[in-house]
Design a protein around this motif. Sequence first.
Motif, PDB file in Angstrom:
ATOM      1  N   ALA A 153       0.835  -1.204   0.000  1.00  0.00           N
ATOM      2  CA  ALA A 153       0.000   0.000   0.000  1.00  0.00           C
ATOM      3  C   ALA A 153       0.866   1.249   0.000  1.00  0.00           C
ATOM      4  O   ALA A 153       0.527   2.250  -0.650  1.00  0.00           O
ATOM      5  N   VAL A 154       1.988   1.219   0.686  1.00  0.00           N
ATOM      6  CA  VAL A 154       2.909   2.358   0.679  1.00  0.00           C
ATOM      7  C   VAL A 154       3.492   2.558  -0.713  1.00  0.00           C
ATOM      8  O   VAL A 154       3.559   3.688  -1.221  1.00  0.00           O
ATOM      9  N   ILE A 155       3.886   1.480  -1.349  1.00  0.00           N
ATOM     10  CA  ILE A 155       4.436   1.570  -2.702  1.00  0.00           C
ATOM     11  C   ILE A 155       3.365   2.064  -3.678  1.00  0.00           C
ATOM     12  O   ILE A 155       3.633   2.891  -4.558  1.00  0.00           O
ATOM     13  N   THR A 156       2.133   1.587  -3.522  1.00  0.00           N
ATOM     14  CA  THR A 156       1.036   2.041  -4.381  1.00  0.00           C
ATOM     15  C   THR A 156       0.805   3.531  -4.205  1.00  0.00           C
ATOM     16  O   THR A 156       0.595   4.257  -5.183  1.00  0.00           O
ATOM     17  N   SER A 157       0.862   3.995  -2.972  1.00  0.00           N
ATOM     18  CA  SER A 157       0.687   5.420  -2.698  1.00  0.00           C
ATOM     19  C   SER A 157       1.800   6.243  -3.336  1.00  0.00           C
ATOM     20  O   SER A 157       1.545   7.278  -3.962  1.00  0.00           O
ATOM     21  N   ALA A 158       3.032   5.785  -3.193  1.00  0.00           N
ATOM     22  CA  ALA A 158       4.163   6.506  -3.782  1.00  0.00           C
ATOM     23  C   ALA A 158       4.078   6.514  -5.305  1.00  0.00           C
ATOM     24  O   ALA A 158       4.337   7.542  -5.951  1.00  0.00           O
ATOM     25  N   LEU A 159       3.690   5.386  -5.891  1.00  0.00           N
ATOM     26  CA  LEU A 159       3.545   5.323  -7.348  1.00  0.00           C
ATOM     27  C   LEU A 159       2.417   6.227  -7.836  1.00  0.00           C
ATOM     28  O   LEU A 159       2.530   6.855  -8.888  1.00  0.00           O
ATOM     29  N   THR A 160       1.339   6.287  -7.068  1.00  0.00           N
ATOM     30  CA  THR A 160       0.229   7.167  -7.445  1.00  0.00           C
ATOM     31  C   THR A 160       0.679   8.613  -7.476  1.00  0.00           C
ATOM     32  O   THR A 160       0.415   9.347  -8.435  1.00  0.00           O
ATOM     33  N   ALA A 161       1.379   9.043  -6.436  1.00  0.00           N
ATOM     34  CA  ALA A 161       1.858  10.425  -6.380  1.00  0.00           C
ATOM     35  C   ALA A 161       2.844  10.702  -7.506  1.00  0.00           C
ATOM     36  O   ALA A 161       2.783  11.756  -8.164  1.00  0.00           O
ATOM     37  N   ALA A 162       3.749   9.761  -7.745  1.00  0.00           N
ATOM     38  CA  ALA A 162       4.766   9.980  -8.785  1.00  0.00           C
ATOM     39  C   ALA A 162       4.154   9.998 -10.177  1.00  0.00           C
ATOM     40  O   ALA A 162       4.511  10.848 -11.006  1.00  0.00           O
ATOM     41  N   MET A 163       3.235   9.100 -10.452  1.00  0.00           N
ATOM     42  CA  MET A 163       2.635   9.055 -11.788  1.00  0.00           C
ATOM     43  C   MET A 163       1.785  10.285 -12.065  1.00  0.00           C
ATOM     44  O   MET A 163       1.802  10.821 -13.179  1.00  0.00           O
ATOM     45  N   LEU A 164       1.036  10.735 -11.074  1.00  0.00           N
ATOM     46  CA  LEU A 164       0.231  11.933 -11.276  1.00  0.00           C
ATOM     47  C   LEU A 164       1.103  13.163 -11.467  1.00  0.00           C
ATOM     48  O   LEU A 164       0.789  14.040 -12.276  1.00  0.00           O
ATOM     49  N   SER A 165       2.196  13.234 -10.736  1.00  0.00           N
ATOM     50  CA  SER A 165       3.062  14.413 -10.817  1.00  0.00           C
ATOM     51  C   SER A 165       3.915  14.400 -12.074  1.00  0.00           C
ATOM     52  O   SER A 165       4.104  15.439 -12.708  1.00  0.00           O
ATOM     53  N   VAL A 193      -3.953  13.014  -3.757  1.00  0.00           N
ATOM     54  CA  VAL A 193      -4.595  11.844  -4.374  1.00  0.00           C
ATOM     55  C   VAL A 193      -3.993  10.559  -3.815  1.00  0.00           C
ATOM     56  O   VAL A 193      -4.718   9.585  -3.554  1.00  0.00           O
ATOM     57  N   ALA A 194      -2.685  10.531  -3.602  1.00  0.00           N
ATOM     58  CA  ALA A 194      -2.043   9.353  -3.019  1.00  0.00           C
ATOM     59  C   ALA A 194      -2.563   9.096  -1.607  1.00  0.00           C
ATOM     60  O   ALA A 194      -2.772   7.939  -1.219  1.00  0.00           O
ATOM     61  N   LEU A 195      -2.776  10.156  -0.843  1.00  0.00           N
ATOM     62  CA  LEU A 195      -3.336  10.000   0.497  1.00  0.00           C
ATOM     63  C   LEU A 195      -4.752   9.436   0.437  1.00  0.00           C
ATOM     64  O   LEU A 195      -5.111   8.539   1.211  1.00  0.00           O
ATOM     65  N   VAL A 196      -5.551   9.921  -0.515  1.00  0.00           N
ATOM     66  CA  VAL A 196      -6.910   9.406  -0.669  1.00  0.00           C
ATOM     67  C   VAL A 196      -6.881   7.930  -1.078  1.00  0.00           C
ATOM     68  O   VAL A 196      -7.672   7.118  -0.564  1.00  0.00           O
ATOM     69  N   ASN A 223       0.458  19.157 -10.394  1.00  0.00           N
ATOM     70  CA  ASN A 223       1.202  19.698  -9.269  1.00  0.00           C
ATOM     71  C   ASN A 223       1.567  18.553  -8.313  1.00  0.00           C
ATOM     72  O   ASN A 223       0.802  17.599  -8.153  1.00  0.00           O
ATOM     73  N   VAL A 224       2.712  18.658  -7.677  1.00  0.00           N
ATOM     74  CA  VAL A 224       3.161  17.611  -6.751  1.00  0.00           C
ATOM     75  C   VAL A 224       2.164  17.442  -5.611  1.00  0.00           C
ATOM     76  O   VAL A 224       1.870  16.316  -5.188  1.00  0.00           O
ATOM     77  N   TRP A 225       1.615  18.538  -5.112  1.00  0.00           N
ATOM     78  CA  TRP A 225       0.690  18.458  -3.984  1.00  0.00           C
ATOM     79  C   TRP A 225      -0.622  17.786  -4.378  1.00  0.00           C
ATOM     80  O   TRP A 225      -1.245  17.125  -3.559  1.00  0.00           O
ATOM     81  N   VAL A 226      -1.019  17.936  -5.621  1.00  0.00           N
ATOM     82  CA  VAL A 226      -2.202  17.207  -6.087  1.00  0.00           C
ATOM     83  C   VAL A 226      -1.908  15.709  -6.049  1.00  0.00           C
ATOM     84  O   VAL A 226      -2.746  14.905  -5.604  1.00  0.00           O
TER      85      VAL A 226
END
Length: 159
Positions: A98-110, A123-126, A116-119
């Motif tokens: 789940a941590v890796i999925t969250s990090a990948l979500t943030a990286a792919m969106l950014s 989204v990764a937090l959600v 924006n990185v904060w977006v």
Amino acid sequence: MSQQAQPAVSTPPAPGPKEKDGRTAQRPLALRVLARPDVGVFLGAVAVYVFFLVAAPPVREASSMANILYQSSTIGIMALPVALLMIGGEFDLSAGVAVITSALTAAMLSYQLTLNVWVGVIVALVVSLAIGFLNGWLVVKTGLPSFLITLGSFLILQG
């Protein structure tokens, strides 16, 4: 008629301090403190810290301590919730994925979607909260052991 001696009526003892048996005896403060499990962990951490202060002089520098605390935080952020789950009698196998999925979500969106990185972070937090909610909801509703539910989440997220 013979008169028999009547036993003398005994009066109850005056109320005084209660007698303490072994079950209710108050232990000394030092023994009560040392009996707590968190004190043992703290003393172990202090012993390791003192050992490295003596054995490795670079640990005494502030920059080294900042590096040690940074590395410890990455482990501690994951260790705390997993430890709380284990104290509660549950087990989460999907936490690492789940941590890796969250990090990948943030990286792919950014990066790939040039958001924006904060977006990406929000989204990764959600996504992380949704994974945790789904795991918890399935454990409560199905009654299956958390081991099986989180193993399934692990395999789904790994794919």
